[in-house]
Write an enzyme that holds these catalytic residues in place. Structure first.
Site, PDB file in Angstrom:
ATOM      1  N   CYS A 165       0.850  -1.202   0.000  1.00  0.00           N
ATOM      2  CA  CYS A 165       0.000   0.000   0.000  1.00  0.00           C
ATOM      3  C   CYS A 165       0.881   1.247   0.000  1.00  0.00           C
ATOM      4  O   CYS A 165       1.580   1.530   0.979  1.00  0.00           O
ATOM      5  CB  CYS A 165      -0.914  -0.037   1.220  1.00  0.00           C
ATOM      6  SG  CYS A 165      -1.754   1.507   1.587  1.00  0.00           S
ATOM      7  N   CYS A 168       0.260   3.784   2.773  1.00  0.00           N
ATOM      8  CA  CYS A 168       0.733   3.212   4.044  1.00  0.00           C
ATOM      9  C   CYS A 168       2.224   3.476   4.211  1.00  0.00           C
ATOM     10  O   CYS A 168       2.700   3.814   5.305  1.00  0.00           O
ATOM     11  CB  CYS A 168       0.468   1.705   4.081  1.00  0.00           C
ATOM     12  SG  CYS A 168      -1.268   1.236   3.932  1.00  0.00           S
TER      13      CYS A 168
END
Length: 237
Positions: A165, A168
């Site tokens: 991600c 993230c």
């Protein structure tokens, strides 16, 4: 004059219909999890392409899906082996990679590409079936173990993330800073959703990144998607 007006109206109607049709076609290519599942049943011979990494794929994927890593060196070569005139399904973790892959496929001549909106996280949230190549997949953290993490007098900030991600990854450095600089007040816990699929499903984590802030074991605040450090710090005051 009347003839000219009639032709103009006719041309306008054709253009309007064309634009509307294009919008409908676009909207139909991005399907919710249940729509995606129904469409696969409707076209069972269409290939289902999982564009995540091999590691992600091995931890759980749609049945009969073929893994072609969007970030792999041979993505274009493998995709070129598919019949561009026939429908194809694509998905990833949360929808970003599959959207990029689908756009490239359409640009290269694919006529009918269906995307799983929200990726396999939405699929799991809808309790739809998936399979795994691991004979004994790790169950991950239990709900009881998660609740024990909240047993603290300090604030507990949970970061649900995945290695793949991008947002993230952007948030990790400042979350590490918060963990170090505010250790007397805040506990920062990062939970990999790929390794904790059942827990993520139970907690209804269906998009990444997701932050949850607990005070006295009670959820006080949450955020889905990228957020700047300053906004998180406001919640920790």
């Amino acid at each position: 004059m009347k003839k000219y007006i009639s032709i103009s109206f006719a041309m306008f109607a054709i253009l309007l219909n064309s634009c509307t049709s294009g919008q409908n076609q676009t909207s139909k290519t991005k399907l919710s999890a249940t729509e995606f599942a129904a469409k696969i049943k409707e076209i069972p011979t269409a290939p289902v392409i999982d564009v995540r990494t091999p590691d992600e794929f091995s931890n759980g994927h749609l049945q009969y899906a073929k893994n072609i890593d969007w970030n792999g060196n041979d993505f274009d070569t493998q995709i070129a082996s598919l019949d561009k005139s026939k429908p194809v399904f694509v998905y990833c973790l949360s929808g970003a990679r599959s959207a990029a892959a689908a756009n490239q496929m359409r640009s290269s001549g694919f006529k009918e590409v269906y995307e799983l909106e929200g990726g396999i996280m939405k699929w799991r949230a809808a309790n739809l079936p998936e399979t795994t190549e691991n004979k004994t997949p790790s169950p991950g953290m239990t709900r009881q173990q998660f609740d024990e993490l909240l047993n603290s007098d300090k604030l507990v900030l949970i970061d649900f993330y995945a290695d793949w991600c991008a947002p993230c990854k952007l948030m990790k450095p400042y979350l590490d800073e918060i963990s170090n600089d505010m250790a007397d007040k805040v506990i920062v816990i990062r939970i990999n959703t790929d390794d904790n699929q059942e827990l993520s499903k139970e907690l209804k984590i269906d998009a990444l990144p997701t932050l949850q802030l607990y005070k006295n074991k009670t959820l006080a605040w949450s955020n889905v998607g990228f957020i700047e450090k300053e906004e998180v710090l406001k919640q920790l005051k």
